[in-house]
Write an enzyme that holds these catalytic residues in place. Structure first.
Site, short mmCIF file in Angstrom:
data_model
loop_
_atom_site.label_atom_id
_atom_site.label_comp_id
_atom_site.label_asym_id
_atom_site.label_seq_id
_atom_site.Cartn_x
_atom_site.Cartn_y
_atom_site.Cartn_z
N SER A 142 0.87 -1.18 0.00
CA SER A 142 0.00 0.00 0.00
C SER A 142 0.90 1.22 0.00
CB SER A 142 -0.87 0.00 1.27
OG SER A 142 -1.47 1.26 1.50
N TYR A 155 -2.19 -1.25 10.35
CA TYR A 155 -2.07 -1.34 8.89
C TYR A 155 -0.69 -0.83 8.45
CZ TYR A 155 -3.93 -1.10 4.05
OH TYR A 155 -4.17 -1.28 2.70
#
Ligand SMILES: NC(=O)c1ccc[n+]([C@@H]2O[C@H](COP(=O)([O-])OP(=O)(O)OC[C@H]3O[C@@H](n4cnc5c(N)ncnc54)[C@H](O)[C@@H]3O)[C@@H](O)[C@H]2O)c1
Length: 260
Positions: A142, A155
């Site tokens: 990401s 995350y």
């Protein structure tokens, strides 16, 4: 281009994983579709991919939060279809919350699914790829593997960890015909970002489009949610001969997010 290659794509029943499975199949690869849906629902998706692209496709169910299931997935995928040439670690979850109230169970689940599962699948896949002297491993990290945003402690830790893990495995396999790379998407139009869109829309009186515009304006200069197929196309490129010299890289596909 990928004819006679077999690819395992985790979390391939929807979103980015489904798009990657479709694009790899369009390039000729046979596909092991992984998911957490019941067998009948997963088999239906595998059949759709097989008939749309004229390849073989099967479904394998495994809960990647479970270390044993994650560790056994590659062997089950190879038994179901064929030895793997391509491994795409895509499955992931999100939870947003300030660090001081971040639930421990969410921390553990995000680290297990978004990071540890890729360790388990790569550990299982590398020996066979090394013996066959061919492997393409694509890990879906990401922008949050490269830069931070607030309220994403777990995350961020998982995705930054995945970028580092991928570099390490890339070095260990660089002379063996194996490449290991990350794709680092920005805002992409899938279910995982729905809660963040809803939260932002609520701040704008329930206007969903205004919420999306707000999120994009804050971070993503192209001001457009990425279609999942754009990530699928880059995954196909990383599996192609053209990308044989690229390993240990983390490629942003983020509309300019990390250029700022
Ligand atoms: N959509 C975005 O904006 C965006 C941006 C950057 C990175 N990503 C990453 O892309 C990847 C795919 O996400 P997406 O956007 O398609 O969202 P999504 O929610 O549509 O897909 C996530 C997938 O992970 C699977 N999954 C969830 N929990 C699992 C478990 N316990 N075991 C096995 N599989 C499980 C789901 O079944 C689903 O197929 C994720 O790793 C995500 O972090 C997404």
């Amino acid at each position: 281009m990928l004819k006679n290659r077999t690819a395992l794509v985790t979390g391939a029943t929807q979103g980015i994983g489904r798009a990657i499975a479709d694009r790899l199949a369009a390039a000729g690869a046979n596909i092991v579709v992984h998911g957490i849906e019941p067998d009948a629902a997963g088999a239906k998706i595998a059949a759709e991919i097989a008939s749309a692209h004229g390849v073989r496709a099967v479904y394998v169910r495994a809960d990647l939060a479970d270390e044993k299931e994650a560790g056994g997935l590659v062997a089950r995928a190879e038994a179901a279809l064929a030895p793997l040439g391509i491994l795409v670690n895509n499955a992931g979850i999100q939870h947003t919350c300030p660090v001081e109230t971040f639930p421990v169970d969410k921390w553990n689940a995000i680290l297990a699914i978004n990071l540890s599962s890729a360790f388990h699948t790569m550990k299982a896949a590398v020996p066979g790829m090394r013996a066959r002297r061919y492997g393409r491993i694509v890990n879906i990290a990401s922008v949050h593997g490269l830069v931070a945003s607030v309220n994403k402690a777990a995350y961020l830790a998982a995705k930054h960890g995945l970028v580092g893990l991928s570099k390490g495995v890339a070095l260990e396999t660089a002379a063996d015909g194996i490449t290991v790379n990350c794709i680092c998407p920005g805002w992409t139009d899938t279910a995982i970002i729905a809660p963040q869109i809803e939260a932002r829309a609520a701040e704008r009186g329930g206007d969903r489009e205004a919420g999306i515009r707000d999120l994009l304006r804050e971070k993503q200069p192209n001001l457009t949610l990425l279609p999942p197929a754009r990530i699928g196309d880059v995954a196909v490129f990383l599996c192609s001969e053209a990308a044989a010299g690229i390993t240990g890289a983390s490629l942003p596909v983020d509309g300019g997010w990390t250029a700022q």
